[in-house]
Write a protein that holds these residues in place. Sequence first.
Motif, short mmCIF file in Angstrom:
data_model
loop_
_atom_site.label_atom_id
_atom_site.label_comp_id
_atom_site.label_asym_id
_atom_site.label_seq_id
_atom_site.Cartn_x
_atom_site.Cartn_y
_atom_site.Cartn_z
N ALA A 12 12.97 17.96 0.78
CA ALA A 12 11.92 17.39 -0.07
C ALA A 12 11.73 15.92 0.29
O ALA A 12 12.69 15.27 0.73
CB ALA A 12 12.29 17.53 -1.55
N PRO A 13 10.55 15.36 0.10
CA PRO A 13 10.35 13.92 0.35
C PRO A 13 11.22 13.07 -0.56
O PRO A 13 11.39 13.39 -1.74
CB PRO A 13 8.86 13.71 0.03
N ARG A 14 11.77 12.02 -0.02
CA ARG A 14 12.53 11.08 -0.84
C ARG A 14 11.56 10.19 -1.60
O ARG A 14 10.49 9.86 -1.08
CB ARG A 14 13.46 10.23 0.03
N PRO A 15 11.90 9.78 -2.81
CA PRO A 15 11.02 8.87 -3.56
C PRO A 15 10.74 7.59 -2.78
O PRO A 15 11.64 7.02 -2.16
CB PRO A 15 11.80 8.59 -4.84
N ARG A 16 9.50 7.15 -2.82
CA ARG A 16 9.12 5.90 -2.13
C ARG A 16 9.77 4.71 -2.83
O ARG A 16 9.87 4.68 -4.06
CB ARG A 16 7.61 5.74 -2.11
N GLN A 17 10.17 3.73 -2.05
CA GLN A 17 10.83 2.56 -2.61
C GLN A 17 9.84 1.44 -2.93
O GLN A 17 10.18 0.50 -3.65
CB GLN A 17 11.90 2.04 -1.64
N LYS A 18 8.62 1.52 -2.40
CA LYS A 18 7.59 0.53 -2.73
C LYS A 18 6.23 1.21 -2.68
O LYS A 18 6.04 2.18 -1.93
CB LYS A 18 7.64 -0.66 -1.78
N PRO A 19 5.28 0.71 -3.46
CA PRO A 19 3.97 1.36 -3.50
C PRO A 19 3.26 1.24 -2.15
O PRO A 19 3.37 0.22 -1.47
CB PRO A 19 3.22 0.57 -4.59
N PRO A 20 2.52 2.27 -1.78
CA PRO A 20 1.75 2.20 -0.54
C PRO A 20 0.50 1.35 -0.72
O PRO A 20 0.04 1.15 -1.86
CB PRO A 20 1.38 3.66 -0.27
#
Length: 459
Positions: A12-20
């Motif tokens: 599964a994708p890992r949660p993003r650490q900063k907004p795109p």
Amino acid sequence: MDAKPAPFIPPAPRPRQKPPSTLQMMRIVYRNPLELWGEPSYNEPWISISTGIGGPLVIANDPALIRHILVDNAKNYRMARVRQKILRPILKDGLLTAEGDIWKRSRKAMAPVFTPRHIAGFAQPMLRVSEDFAARYEDGAVVDVARDMTMLTYEILAETLFSGEIAGDPDDFAHQVDHLFETMGRVDPLDLIGAPDWLPRITRLRGRKALAFFRGLVAETMRMRKEKLSHDIEGSPNDFLTLLLKAEGPDGLTAQEIEDNIITFIGAGHETTARALGWTLFCLAEATWERDRVEDEIDEVVATTPDPYEWLGKMPYTRAAFEEAMRLYPPAASISREAIQPERWRDLDIVKGAQIQIMPWTIHRHRKLWDNPEAFMPERFHPENREAIDRFQYLPFGAGPRICIGAAFAMQEAVIALGVLMSRYRFDTVPETNPWPVQKLTTQPQGGLPMRVTRRQRP
């Protein structure tokens, strides 16, 4: 005593650490929306963004807030614009996309088919189709389980709801489904920025041929059945298709609404169950200790219970594995609404026109709602543990007035299909098995699910 194995963590994708950035967001949403969500989506009860693409946005994770939106004040929330722009070109006024009186008429017309009595009557046809399908497997063959489950659930749908009388070739159908979801089943970047409808969407242009195929298939299916009914041919099926056709009239459905609902069920009604079945077989193949328990249960029940309608109640471990696969890979990964009027819920202000995202993908993996949420742990759904799960933290079929009308049908179908397939065969991953979850209309395994099918030596 052997130690309990560490649970399987499926991909599964890992949660993003900063907004795109805005441009990154548009690319991600087009490619795979599941890769968009950051740490707050998996930790916070809600997120309110005052501005952004498409206007104000509320991401609702709190079960009480979800209940408020989908049930307690559902009248204040309509289908979200972006969702409708994706689905309406395909389904028009089918049950998934219709609103207001049209939706009420359609739901009322279909309700008799999905009563417990009718669903019980589908158990034997589900068993027959599953047995016929399993008989086609060759011992030791490597097959794409994702495609196979699409074919199996399509054949079950055709037999139960349409009495085996859907026009066209099933192989053509499977190919066209893939193409339709690959093209029209995606968010178009122009929809995100609110571009006018007259601007052509490349995604929809590419899907026109597949959509024309489905519309033609439905028109021919309706024509064949109408001809049977007009001649009062003895033995004309009294099924879902006949029920809809007989609902046409000034107090019922229009001919166009009937066509839209048939295409909804043929095009999408089987797809959610197919995806969940494929992910279940994959997860069980990787968590062999869970598979052993499910196989033991299936062997006992299949050997002692000839009526497949009773399997659902007698196979709690099998059902739990399927439900856990739907938690990790919810077939419908998002539920979208739009606020008609402003309101305040606790200390959250919801403005008029706010886009509401209820994301089973993030809710089912939320760290405040689940222990070890990334892991495949079917025991969460064992009978002794079910009461700990809030009704609104697990949403594979939605909730509220628009809950999936076929939820009970899908659960019965899944357990019968798993019972037949797993009693005869073991499904194992191979080196090429490397699925990645991608959200189109459903949560699909990119690259398919190649697996080896080996005949089991049952006791």
